[in-house]
Design an enzyme around this catalytic site. Sequence first.
Site, PDB file in Angstrom:
ATOM      1  N   VAL A 192       0.765  -1.141   0.282  1.00 23.02           N
ATOM      2  CA  VAL A 192      -0.291   0.351   0.442  1.00 23.02           C
ATOM      3  C   VAL A 192       0.751   0.907  -0.187  1.00 23.02           C
ATOM      4  CG1 VAL A 192      -1.489   1.309   1.238  1.00 23.02           C
ATOM      5  CG2 VAL A 192      -1.351  -0.973   1.723  1.00 23.02           C
ATOM      6  N   GLY A 193       0.954   2.043  -1.181  1.00 21.74           N
ATOM      7  CA  GLY A 193       1.592   3.289  -1.179  1.00 21.74           C
ATOM      8  C   GLY A 193       1.031   4.248  -0.283  1.00 21.74           C
ATOM      9  N   CYS A 194      -0.123   3.801  -0.125  1.00 24.50           N
ATOM     10  CA  CYS A 194      -1.026   5.326   0.406  1.00 24.50           C
ATOM     11  C   CYS A 194      -1.231   6.507  -0.368  1.00 24.50           C
ATOM     12  CB  CYS A 194      -0.130   5.685   1.780  1.00 24.50           C
ATOM     13  SG  CYS A 194      -0.735   4.214   2.660  1.00 24.50           S
ATOM     14  N   VAL A 195      -2.503   6.980  -0.151  1.00 27.67           N
ATOM     15  CA  VAL A 195      -2.525   8.061  -0.643  1.00 27.67           C
ATOM     16  C   VAL A 195      -3.001   8.886   0.277  1.00 27.67           C
ATOM     17  CG1 VAL A 195      -3.938   6.853  -2.752  1.00 27.67           C
ATOM     18  CG2 VAL A 195      -5.132   6.753  -0.547  1.00 27.67           C
ATOM     19  N   THR A 220      -0.331   9.318  -5.721  1.00 26.03           N
ATOM     20  CA  THR A 220      -0.169   7.870  -5.911  1.00 26.03           C
ATOM     21  C   THR A 220      -1.287   6.854  -6.780  1.00 26.03           C
ATOM     22  OG1 THR A 220      -2.186   8.107  -4.311  1.00 26.03           O
ATOM     23  CG2 THR A 220       0.244   8.069  -3.242  1.00 26.03           C
TER      24      THR A 220
END
Lengths: 104, 423
Positions: free
Chosen positions: A101-104, B198
């Site tokens: 999860v690169g995260c937002v 992202t």
Amino acid sequence: MPVTTLNGHEIHVNEEGFLTDPTEWDEELAAALGAQIGITLTDEHWNAIRFLRKDFAETGETPTLRRVSTVGGIPIKQLFVMFPQKPAKKMAYIAGLPKPVGCV
Amino acid sequence: MKKLLVLGAGTAGTMIVNRLRRRLDAGEWDITIVDHDDVHPYQPGFLFLPFGILSNKQITHSRHSYLPDGVNFVIGDVDLVDAATNAVTLTDGRTLGYDYLVIASGTTPRPDQTPGMLGSEWHRSIFEFYTFEGAKALTKALEQFDHGRLVVHITDMPIKCPVAPLEFTFLADAWLRKRGLRDQVEIVYVTPLPGAFTKPIASKALGSMLDDRKVALESDFLVERIDVEKKALVSYDEREVPFDLLVTIPLNMGADFVARSGLGDDLNYVPVDKQTLQSKAHPNIFVVGDASDIPTSKAGSVAHFSVEIFEENFLNHIAGKAMTGAFDGHANCFIETGNGKGLLIDFNYDTEPLTGKFPLPVVGPMDLLKETRANHLGKLAFRWIYWNVLLRGRPIPISTHMSMVGKNPASANPTRPNATPAK
């Protein structure tokens, strides 16, 4: 989800080619996935891939680079050498796990 | 008397005590909130300080003036949470017991975590704008900056307000143009992500806005250290990005007491159920706002939407009922783009930011992922809403759960990238 065949394995993948069902993975498939992105798996690679699989089984999440380094004991710098440019993504791809999860 | 203890009197903690004090019987429930000082910053305002758009007074108020009567406010630093005995110890030795604990201690920039960042160039050529002091120091540096390389840099994800570095870049570009200095300044945006943002659609839209402004993008760049002699960022794969003025977003980490108490992950965020925000390890601990590990933006809007879910869930939980509310990760952020314009994005755990319209009562629909004057005015108006409506726990006419109304579905967005393996 699209189904594709790689080295005789029928696998479910997402739009970026990541396995969507981690149970379809085995070590033979990992070698084929590595070859897809130009990586020949050495013992050192296996060390990282096996850590990812083990950690995912325990936590339900793909570990971040930081975690592979602090918990798995493989320095981030080394991960960049083994899986050039995008180690987090490439490791997860070969290990048959979701992108971290690169995260937002 | 039952005890609810809230650690952190920021956005999430303040909203929670305002809402729950109204809902919990004062004869049965004691509510205490702890923070290390009595200064509540309007954090989105830090972005505007360096460009002189907002003043100091507009962005800091006292914490206690936003706390309701009937809530104890304790000023002190948390040393340890002992989840086994339901007690919190402060560094001055005081102990606070609880029946239920809410951890709302947020996330903090940690320049100490990157070698070279806090060295001799800190606040000389290296700055951040996520703290009041940092934004003030940067204001002075920008005033004197008239040529060279301006590098805007994200150390690693996740960060608080992930759009802020882009906003800073857009504002810096507009500010330099206005002063006739843009031709003398090269701007580089350095990110550990594969693109400007992202998610694919927003990343493409925001990426082309960087192109339009002639901002160079250095992607997939994970910083290992800063070479202070050379004044350059150095990545783990040994790329170097030299700078004259570096505006960095240091590594963000949860509170150290979380780590000391054995409650955190490797970045000191507390693992929780992403729908109920209940600690995975301790059922009487909830984590609201930036302090948890939920996979959505660390942002005030997320804190707000999740507090609404938490409030109802918590009341059910203490009544011995099932928690029926499920947080969907809803985030809603205005993105300042310079020259009096802004964008709006609205998304959740499952739906990435899309184009289209965002329906708003009274003021009418706002454009999503599109630069408009209305979105800029929305961003400015939000400061008033924050101080007067949001923190007080009063209702805002925006749905807690994300809605697809007005949005163009991802399949209809022509910018969706092709399926490619992880090359």
